[in-house]
Design a protein around this motif. Structure first.
Motif, PDB file in Angstrom:
ATOM      1  N   ASN A   6     -80.313  -7.320 -59.757  1.00  0.00           N
ATOM      2  CA  ASN A   6     -80.194  -6.449 -60.919  1.00  0.00           C
ATOM      3  C   ASN A   6     -78.789  -5.856 -60.836  1.00  0.00           C
ATOM      4  O   ASN A   6     -78.602  -4.723 -60.428  1.00  0.00           O
ATOM      5  CB  ASN A   6     -81.264  -5.353 -60.892  1.00  0.00           C
ATOM      6  N   PHE A   7     -77.839  -6.685 -61.162  1.00  0.00           N
ATOM      7  CA  PHE A   7     -76.441  -6.331 -60.925  1.00  0.00           C
ATOM      8  C   PHE A   7     -75.956  -5.407 -62.029  1.00  0.00           C
ATOM      9  O   PHE A   7     -75.792  -5.828 -63.174  1.00  0.00           O
ATOM     10  CB  PHE A   7     -75.616  -7.614 -60.877  1.00  0.00           C
ATOM     11  N   GLU A   8     -75.765  -4.126 -61.694  1.00  0.00           N
ATOM     12  CA  GLU A   8     -75.381  -3.131 -62.694  1.00  0.00           C
ATOM     13  C   GLU A   8     -73.862  -2.993 -62.759  1.00  0.00           C
ATOM     14  O   GLU A   8     -73.248  -2.357 -61.914  1.00  0.00           O
ATOM     15  CB  GLU A   8     -76.018  -1.786 -62.359  1.00  0.00           C
ATOM     16  N   ILE A   9     -73.293  -3.621 -63.760  1.00  0.00           N
ATOM     17  CA  ILE A   9     -71.845  -3.517 -63.958  1.00  0.00           C
ATOM     18  C   ILE A   9     -71.528  -3.662 -65.430  1.00  0.00           C
ATOM     19  O   ILE A   9     -72.109  -4.513 -66.123  1.00  0.00           O
ATOM     20  CB  ILE A   9     -71.087  -4.586 -63.135  1.00  0.00           C
ATOM     21  N   GLN A  10     -70.659  -2.793 -65.902  1.00  0.00           N
ATOM     22  CA  GLN A  10     -70.182  -2.870 -67.271  1.00  0.00           C
ATOM     23  C   GLN A  10     -68.753  -3.410 -67.251  1.00  0.00           C
ATOM     24  O   GLN A  10     -67.826  -2.715 -66.865  1.00  0.00           O
ATOM     25  CB  GLN A  10     -70.218  -1.479 -67.924  1.00  0.00           C
ATOM     26  N   LEU A  11     -68.610  -4.666 -67.617  1.00  0.00           N
ATOM     27  CA  LEU A  11     -67.283  -5.276 -67.614  1.00  0.00           C
ATOM     28  C   LEU A  11     -66.505  -4.812 -68.845  1.00  0.00           C
ATOM     29  O   LEU A  11     -67.008  -4.864 -69.963  1.00  0.00           O
ATOM     30  CB  LEU A  11     -67.396  -6.801 -67.608  1.00  0.00           C
ATOM     31  N   ASP A  12     -65.301  -4.342 -68.607  1.00  0.00           N
ATOM     32  CA  ASP A  12     -64.462  -3.814 -69.673  1.00  0.00           C
ATOM     33  C   ASP A  12     -63.254  -4.725 -69.869  1.00  0.00           C
ATOM     34  O   ASP A  12     -62.302  -4.697 -69.089  1.00  0.00           O
ATOM     35  CB  ASP A  12     -64.012  -2.391 -69.327  1.00  0.00           C
ATOM     36  N   GLU A  13     -63.307  -5.535 -70.920  1.00  0.00           N
ATOM     37  CA  GLU A  13     -62.218  -6.488 -71.162  1.00  0.00           C
ATOM     38  C   GLU A  13     -60.923  -5.807 -71.590  1.00  0.00           C
ATOM     39  O   GLU A  13     -59.849  -6.393 -71.525  1.00  0.00           O
ATOM     40  CB  GLU A  13     -62.655  -7.500 -72.225  1.00  0.00           C
ATOM     41  N   LYS A  14     -61.024  -4.526 -72.026  1.00  0.00           N
ATOM     42  CA  LYS A  14     -59.825  -3.796 -72.448  1.00  0.00           C
ATOM     43  C   LYS A  14     -59.176  -3.047 -71.289  1.00  0.00           C
ATOM     44  O   LYS A  14     -58.102  -2.468 -71.435  1.00  0.00           O
ATOM     45  CB  LYS A  14     -60.176  -2.811 -73.562  1.00  0.00           C
ATOM     46  N   SER A  15     -59.827  -3.059 -70.138  1.00  0.00           N
ATOM     47  CA  SER A  15     -59.314  -2.324 -68.977  1.00  0.00           C
ATOM     48  C   SER A  15     -58.055  -2.981 -68.437  1.00  0.00           C
ATOM     49  O   SER A  15     -57.854  -4.195 -68.569  1.00  0.00           O
ATOM     50  CB  SER A  15     -60.387  -2.267 -67.885  1.00  0.00           C
ATOM     51  N   ASP A  16     -57.196  -2.160 -67.807  1.00  0.00           N
ATOM     52  CA  ASP A  16     -56.005  -2.701 -67.143  1.00  0.00           C
ATOM     53  C   ASP A  16     -56.383  -3.512 -65.908  1.00  0.00           C
ATOM     54  O   ASP A  16     -55.591  -4.323 -65.427  1.00  0.00           O
ATOM     55  CB  ASP A  16     -55.070  -1.550 -66.729  1.00  0.00           C
ATOM     56  N   LYS A  17     -57.572  -3.266 -65.380  1.00  0.00           N
ATOM     57  CA  LYS A  17     -58.013  -3.982 -64.178  1.00  0.00           C
ATOM     58  C   LYS A  17     -58.622  -5.328 -64.583  1.00  0.00           C
ATOM     59  O   LYS A  17     -59.475  -5.395 -65.475  1.00  0.00           O
ATOM     60  CB  LYS A  17     -59.032  -3.158 -63.389  1.00  0.00           C
ATOM     61  N   ALA A  18     -58.209  -6.399 -63.913  1.00  0.00           N
ATOM     62  CA  ALA A  18     -58.716  -7.736 -64.208  1.00  0.00           C
ATOM     63  C   ALA A  18     -60.230  -7.805 -64.011  1.00  0.00           C
ATOM     64  O   ALA A  18     -60.793  -7.097 -63.174  1.00  0.00           O
ATOM     65  CB  ALA A  18     -58.016  -8.767 -63.324  1.00  0.00           C
ATOM     66  N   ILE A  19     -60.898  -8.697 -64.770  1.00  0.00           N
ATOM     67  CA  ILE A  19     -62.355  -8.821 -64.697  1.00  0.00           C
ATOM     68  C   ILE A  19     -62.817  -9.175 -63.286  1.00  0.00           C
ATOM     69  O   ILE A  19     -63.802  -8.617 -62.778  1.00  0.00           O
ATOM     70  CB  ILE A  19     -62.853  -9.888 -65.695  1.00  0.00           C
ATOM     71  N   TYR A  20     -62.087 -10.077 -62.619  1.00  0.00           N
ATOM     72  CA  TYR A  20     -62.525 -10.493 -61.282  1.00  0.00           C
ATOM     73  C   TYR A  20     -62.452  -9.327 -60.291  1.00  0.00           C
ATOM     74  O   TYR A  20     -63.281  -9.218 -59.389  1.00  0.00           O
ATOM     75  CB  TYR A  20     -61.716 -11.697 -60.788  1.00  0.00           C
ATOM     76  N   LEU A  21     -61.486  -8.409 -60.506  1.00  0.00           N
ATOM     77  CA  LEU A  21     -61.390  -7.222 -59.647  1.00  0.00           C
ATOM     78  C   LEU A  21     -62.501  -6.223 -59.961  1.00  0.00           C
ATOM     79  O   LEU A  21     -63.014  -5.542 -59.069  1.00  0.00           O
ATOM     80  CB  LEU A  21     -60.032  -6.556 -59.803  1.00  0.00           C
ATOM     81  N   GLN A  22     -62.881  -6.130 -61.238  1.00  0.00           N
ATOM     82  CA  GLN A  22     -64.005  -5.269 -61.600  1.00  0.00           C
ATOM     83  C   GLN A  22     -65.280  -5.742 -60.912  1.00  0.00           C
ATOM     84  O   GLN A  22     -66.069  -4.941 -60.405  1.00  0.00           O
ATOM     85  CB  GLN A  22     -64.206  -5.261 -63.121  1.00  0.00           C
ATOM     86  N   ILE A  23     -65.481  -7.069 -60.884  1.00  0.00           N
ATOM     87  CA  ILE A  23     -66.663  -7.635 -60.227  1.00  0.00           C
ATOM     88  C   ILE A  23     -66.600  -7.396 -58.723  1.00  0.00           C
ATOM     89  O   ILE A  23     -67.592  -6.985 -58.097  1.00  0.00           O
ATOM     90  CB  ILE A  23     -66.767  -9.146 -60.537  1.00  0.00           C
ATOM     91  N   ALA A  24     -65.435  -7.622 -58.130  1.00  0.00           N
ATOM     92  CA  ALA A  24     -65.282  -7.422 -56.685  1.00  0.00           C
ATOM     93  C   ALA A  24     -65.569  -5.975 -56.306  1.00  0.00           C
ATOM     94  O   ALA A  24     -66.282  -5.691 -55.333  1.00  0.00           O
ATOM     95  CB  ALA A  24     -63.869  -7.821 -56.250  1.00  0.00           C
ATOM     96  N   ASP A  25     -65.048  -5.041 -57.086  1.00  0.00           N
ATOM     97  CA  ASP A  25     -65.275  -3.619 -56.794  1.00  0.00           C
ATOM     98  C   ASP A  25     -66.740  -3.230 -56.952  1.00  0.00           C
ATOM     99  O   ASP A  25     -67.246  -2.376 -56.218  1.00  0.00           O
ATOM    100  CB  ASP A  25     -64.393  -2.747 -57.693  1.00  0.00           C
ATOM    101  N   ALA A  26     -67.425  -3.839 -57.917  1.00  0.00           N
ATOM    102  CA  ALA A  26     -68.844  -3.539 -58.106  1.00  0.00           C
ATOM    103  C   ALA A  26     -69.669  -4.009 -56.907  1.00  0.00           C
ATOM    104  O   ALA A  26     -70.611  -3.330 -56.475  1.00  0.00           O
ATOM    105  CB  ALA A  26     -69.346  -4.194 -59.388  1.00  0.00           C
ATOM    106  N   ILE A  27     -69.312  -5.174 -56.361  1.00  0.00           N
ATOM    107  CA  ILE A  27     -70.014  -5.671 -55.171  1.00  0.00           C
ATOM    108  C   ILE A  27     -69.740  -4.770 -53.973  1.00  0.00           C
ATOM    109  O   ILE A  27     -70.649  -4.444 -53.192  1.00  0.00           O
ATOM    110  CB  ILE A  27     -69.602  -7.135 -54.879  1.00  0.00           C
ATOM    111  N   ILE A  28     -68.489  -4.329 -53.831  1.00  0.00           N
ATOM    112  CA  ILE A  28     -68.144  -3.403 -52.746  1.00  0.00           C
ATOM    113  C   ILE A  28     -68.949  -2.115 -52.885  1.00  0.00           C
ATOM    114  O   ILE A  28     -69.457  -1.566 -51.898  1.00  0.00           O
ATOM    115  CB  ILE A  28     -66.634  -3.094 -52.754  1.00  0.00           C
ATOM    116  N   LYS A  29     -69.099  -1.638 -54.121  1.00  0.00           N
ATOM    117  CA  LYS A  29     -69.874  -0.416 -54.363  1.00  0.00           C
ATOM    118  C   LYS A  29     -71.313  -0.591 -53.908  1.00  0.00           C
ATOM    119  O   LYS A  29     -71.906   0.309 -53.296  1.00  0.00           O
ATOM    120  CB  LYS A  29     -69.813  -0.048 -55.850  1.00  0.00           C
ATOM    121  N   ASP A  30     -71.894  -1.784 -54.181  1.00  0.00           N
ATOM    122  CA  ASP A  30     -73.274  -2.052 -53.758  1.00  0.00           C
ATOM    123  C   ASP A  30     -73.383  -2.130 -52.236  1.00  0.00           C
ATOM    124  O   ASP A  30     -74.398  -1.740 -51.656  1.00  0.00           O
ATOM    125  CB  ASP A  30     -73.772  -3.359 -54.383  1.00  0.00           C
TER     126      ASP A  30
END
Length: 473
Positions: A6-30
């Motif tokens: 149940n992977f809780e992440i809101q990907l923001d395509e308008k963010s300055d942070k790349a999508i792959y980094l958003q995913i990596a950070d979400a996994i680190i958070k978990d």
């Protein structure tokens, strides 16, 4: 195999942070939260791509980041797993023990230290910085960064600092106007050595910042103190010096938030100072040491942003933003030949800056870490400022005068009566409390105020320290 995510992440395509980094950070958070435990398996990249509705290559990039940083390990023919020994956990614990030991040795007599406005190192983005370093050293072309660089600093890093200065502080400069230094004190030293010759005079604020004064005196310059009031530097004192026979080469000031009194130089005085600088030909050395931490609508723009000003040296720092241990300062001037002289002297002293650190901090700027950290830390310090104001009102309001600052990390407190700060300091020292006495920022013995830094102290320490100080007043 891992249970269905149940992977809780809101990907923001308008963010300055790349999508792959958003995913990596979400996994680190978990992993940090304990939902993902050491040794547990991750779904395959195809499954993750379908789950998150992204391209599989994006997932592969995110997993590669986590593998490089050590959050995950890959087992042949078995898949990808959360690492047994997680990066940062053991290192942070070890670092905390070392830091505590050093602190115990250097400050063994004090359990509370009122500094002059240090940041809270506990909220520094250490994990993100460590990640940036690891990614740099795992790049395929890392060998290219191991050679000599530019004495003015890494070009891309300079461009990003310039972009910040132009967009956020109203300046109009380019990468040829700036030199990256190891902290603002190095910038001060380089500016002094390239600006002054023996028997030149520099006007300084009194009270003011003594480390800068020492840099000026080391270059052969002589100091002329000018008084400060609630609106900043007194222009009448400046005019008096200019009309004398002394050769005034420069004036050094902290107009945004005067050190140590926290007063902001008024607009009328700014305009008059610019007029005088242009008329008499002296350089304005502007030290903007804590521009980032502002709690009002927006910081006052630097003197150096006025296009009318002909001769200026602007000095800033990122050490308070990232971490004091990382010495990152910069020196800016609208005179190209002056920056060339600074670069030449810098090359004699240090050949070049710390290009690896500049690359790491640049990465934090690009992925939005610095921007988020400034927002977080500003809220953090505003809450501390408000708490300190409440404590001062409760214990000191009838004994001293002070103004609640619009930013920065310190209060300026002036007792209603003249006090012996040396005696107060000795009495507080016996209680394990350290203060910075006025002789550390006064040109003479007539200063009765004290600068009380609150950024690095807890609420409990702040209240205990203020209560003890109030009893001495």
């Amino acid at each position: 195999m891992l249970r269905r995510w149940n992977f809780e992440i809101q990907l923001d395509e308008k963010s300055d942070k790349a999508i792959y980094l958003q995913i990596a950070d979400a996994i680190i958070k978990d992993i940090h939260s304990g939902r993902l435990k050491a040794g547990e398996a991750l779904p395959g990249s195809r499954n993750l791509a379908q789950l998150l509705k992204v391209n599989r290559n994006t997932i592969v990039e995110a997993l590669n980041v986590l593998l490089i940083e050590g959050w995950l390990i890959s087992k042949e023919r078995r898949g990808t797993f959360v690492a047994e020994i997680l990066p940062g956990f053991n290192e942070v614990q070890k670092s905390d023990h070392i830091t505590s030991a050093i602190k115990d040795i250097s400050n063994q007599h004090f359990h509370i230290q009122f500094d002059d406005g240090h940041p809270d190192s506990k909220i520094a983005p250490i994990t993100e910085l460590a990640r940036a370093y690891r990614q740099i050293f795992n790049q395929k072309a890392r060998w290219q960064m191991m050679g000599y660089g530019n004495e003015l600093g890494e070009l891309e890093f300079r461009k990003n600092i310039i972009q910040m200065l132009n967009h956020q502080r109203g300046m109009q400069v380019n990468e040829q106007n700036i030199c990256i230094t190891r902290g603002s004190q190095m910038a001060m030293y380089l500016a002094a050595q390239c600006l002054f010759t023996k028997n030149d005079y520099v006007i300084i604020e009194n009270p003011g910042y003594k480390p800068a004064w020492k840099a000026f005196e080391n270059s052969g310059a002589k100091l002329l103190p000018a008084r400060v009031d609630k609106d900043g530097l007194l222009i009448d004192d400046v005019i008096s010096y200019l009309k004398s026979s002394k050769k005034i080469k420069a004036i050094y000031l902290t107009p945004h938030r005067q050190y140590p009194t926290t007063a902001t130089l008024s607009l009328n005085r700014r305009l008059e100072l610019i007029r005088l600088s242009n008329e008499y030909g002296f350089t304005i050395i502007e030290d903007d040491y804590d521009n980032e931490f502002h709690f009002g609508y927006r910081p006052v723009l630097p003197l150096s942003s006025f296009i009318e000003l002909k001769n200026y040296v602007y000095i800033g720092t990122m050490s308070k933003v990232v971490a004091p241990a990382l010495r990152i300062g910069y020196l800016v001037s609208n005179c190209y030949s002056f920056i060339e002289r600074v670069g030449s002297l810098r090359k004699i002293i240090d050949v070049q800056g710390d290009s690896i650190m500049e690359q790491a901090v640049l990465q934090l700027i690009k992925d939005g870490t610095i921007k988020r950290h400034i927002k977080k830390s500003t809220n953090h310090y505003k809450a501390k400022r408000d708490f300190t104001a409440t404590v001062l009102k409760k214990h000191i309001k009838d004994k001293a005068r002070y103004t609640v600052p619009d930013g920065g990390l310190a209060f300026w407190i002036v007792p209603n009566m003249q006090v012996d700060w040396e005696q107060i300091s000795k009495k507080l020292k016996n209680k394990g409390i350290k203060i910075i006495t006025p002789d550390n920022y006064s040109f003479d013995k007539n200063i009765n105020g004290i600068r009380l830094g609150y950024g690095s102290l807890s609420e409990e320490e702040l209240e205990e320290g203020v209560v003890a100080l109030a009893k001495m007043l």
